[in-house]
Design a protein around this motif. Sequence first.
Motif, PDB file in Angstrom:
ATOM      1  N   ILE A 181       0.848  -1.187   0.000  1.00 35.40           N
ATOM      2  CA  ILE A 181       0.000   0.000   0.000  1.00 35.40           C
ATOM      3  C   ILE A 181       0.887   1.241   0.000  1.00 35.40           C
ATOM      4  N   GLY A 182       0.788   2.033  -1.075  1.00 35.29           N
ATOM      5  CA  GLY A 182       1.555   3.265  -1.166  1.00 35.29           C
ATOM      6  C   GLY A 182       0.727   4.462  -0.724  1.00 35.29           C
ATOM      7  N   GLN A 190      -6.830   6.293  -0.716  1.00 32.09           N
ATOM      8  CA  GLN A 190      -8.055   5.584  -1.084  1.00 32.09           C
ATOM      9  C   GLN A 190      -8.694   4.920   0.132  1.00 32.09           C
ATOM     10  N   ILE A 191      -7.860   4.302   0.963  1.00 30.10           N
ATOM     11  CA  ILE A 191      -8.374   3.638   2.168  1.00 30.10           C
ATOM     12  C   ILE A 191      -9.018   4.651   3.109  1.00 30.10           C
ATOM     13  N   ARG A 192      -8.372   5.797   3.296  1.00 29.82           N
ATOM     14  CA  ARG A 192      -8.917   6.823   4.172  1.00 29.82           C
ATOM     15  C   ARG A 192     -10.270   7.336   3.657  1.00 29.82           C
ATOM     16  N   LYS A 193     -10.396   7.434   2.336  1.00 23.21           N
ATOM     17  CA  LYS A 193     -11.678   7.862   1.759  1.00 23.21           C
ATOM     18  C   LYS A 193     -12.769   6.823   2.020  1.00 23.21           C
ATOM     19  N   ILE A 194     -12.403   5.542   1.878  1.00 23.73           N
ATOM     20  CA  ILE A 194     -13.378   4.473   2.124  1.00 23.73           C
ATOM     21  C   ILE A 194     -13.849   4.516   3.575  1.00 23.73           C
ATOM     22  N   VAL A 195     -12.898   4.688   4.504  1.00 24.43           N
ATOM     23  CA  VAL A 195     -13.245   4.747   5.926  1.00 24.43           C
ATOM     24  C   VAL A 195     -14.159   5.931   6.205  1.00 24.43           C
ATOM     25  N   HIS A 206      -7.739  -3.219  -0.105  1.00 26.31           N
ATOM     26  CA  HIS A 206      -8.051  -1.861   0.332  1.00 26.31           C
ATOM     27  C   HIS A 206      -9.337  -1.842   1.164  1.00 26.31           C
ATOM     28  N   THR A 207     -10.333  -2.585   0.681  1.00 27.70           N
ATOM     29  CA  THR A 207     -11.595  -2.671   1.420  1.00 27.70           C
ATOM     30  C   THR A 207     -11.377  -3.316   2.780  1.00 27.70           C
ATOM     31  N   ALA A 208     -10.588  -4.398   2.820  1.00 27.23           N
ATOM     32  CA  ALA A 208     -10.333  -5.102   4.082  1.00 27.23           C
ATOM     33  C   ALA A 208      -9.599  -4.212   5.075  1.00 27.23           C
ATOM     34  N   ILE A 209      -8.597  -3.473   4.595  1.00 24.02           N
ATOM     35  CA  ILE A 209      -7.841  -2.586   5.489  1.00 24.02           C
ATOM     36  C   ILE A 209      -8.731  -1.458   5.995  1.00 24.02           C
ATOM     37  N   SER A 222      -9.811  -0.682   9.854  1.00 21.01           N
ATOM     38  CA  SER A 222      -9.498   0.632  10.423  1.00 21.01           C
ATOM     39  C   SER A 222     -10.727   1.349  10.956  1.00 21.01           C
ATOM     40  N   HIS A 223     -11.904   0.970  10.488  1.00 21.28           N
ATOM     41  CA  HIS A 223     -13.127   1.677  10.856  1.00 21.28           C
ATOM     42  C   HIS A 223     -13.535   1.312  12.295  1.00 21.28           C
ATOM     43  N   PRO A 224     -13.763   2.300  13.140  1.00 20.63           N
ATOM     44  CA  PRO A 224     -14.067   2.004  14.550  1.00 20.63           C
ATOM     45  C   PRO A 224     -15.409   1.318  14.779  1.00 20.63           C
TER      46      PRO A 224
END
Length: 348
Positions: free
Chosen positions: A107-108, A114-119, A150-153, A157-159
Amino acid sequence: MNALEIAKFLLDETGKKTGRKGTTQDINDVVAKVIAAEFPDTSSDLLREAMWIVNDILSKDEHFRLRKIDPVNITGLDIDTPENGEPICERVNPAALYVDPAYQRQIGARGLRQIRKIVEAWDWNKFKPPICAYAVHDGVTVLKVLDGQHTAIAAASHPEVDFIPIMIVEASATSQQAAAFVGQNTERLQVTPLQLHQSSLVARDLDAMTIDLVCQQAGVTVLRHPGAGGAAKPGQTVAINAIAALINKRGNTQSREILEVLAKAGFAPILKDQIKAVELLLTSEEYSTVLKSDDLVAAIRGTWIADLDAAKQMALAQKWPLWRSLAIVWNRKCKKSRSTSFKTMRAA
């Protein structure tokens, strides 16, 4: 305005904004926005009546009519029996999943964004279950993510997300998992050709192994991902599609000779236009009968910036592809070099 007039207005505004090409959800979103903007004080009963009219009209529109899933004609298809059983679905803790670097990229910065946007905008309606497979890691059976890391991470990460649904496929060996990854991602734009090539290598795909062998023989290294800012060492490349096309067209031996020229010339990285230019010079009747590989290497080594600038000017003036202009620039340099060598020999 009465209900019919309101309905007509809504349909007209919707048509302007969607061209009647959007999905039912698109239509509903536009209608809701128009109502909020144009009819904030209209009674709910009148709006409800207008919406009944709108829905009645749209239900008769073929574009928005509910369609049943029907099979297509499969006459003439050579259909194989599925090798594996159908996937199973489970709910798991996303933090218990694993990722195999043999075929999954790290993950770069872009992936992290992208992950932060999904969260931040987590939406179960947009959630796609990650594709996973059982594997043994340090003597323990674990679930590896084949597609959807990305979805899994993001889920881990989501509380407020403790469990997610996943789909588990049969792929116990790393090569099978890599093959499954390629199958899942071949048509997806966000997965790079370099990553698919690496996964295909792990899966022992014949075409990928051929590319790897030809590149090794030519002294070319295919990077797993582009270097920061495009940085590369001599002989390295990310032009995997260009190399695959070259081998498919010219075969292993000619392709190795073409790539070897660029590796010996020290290009860093080796680019698609360079490959196509050398291919033209070494395979076309116009150039290949008088041009030798060693002469080409000597002519193009160490002058890339100047050669690229000259080729760009020629391409712009003549409306030629850059690679063709580059080939002409390099051929002229070879001619000049041969002429100088001939004069030196005569003088001697």
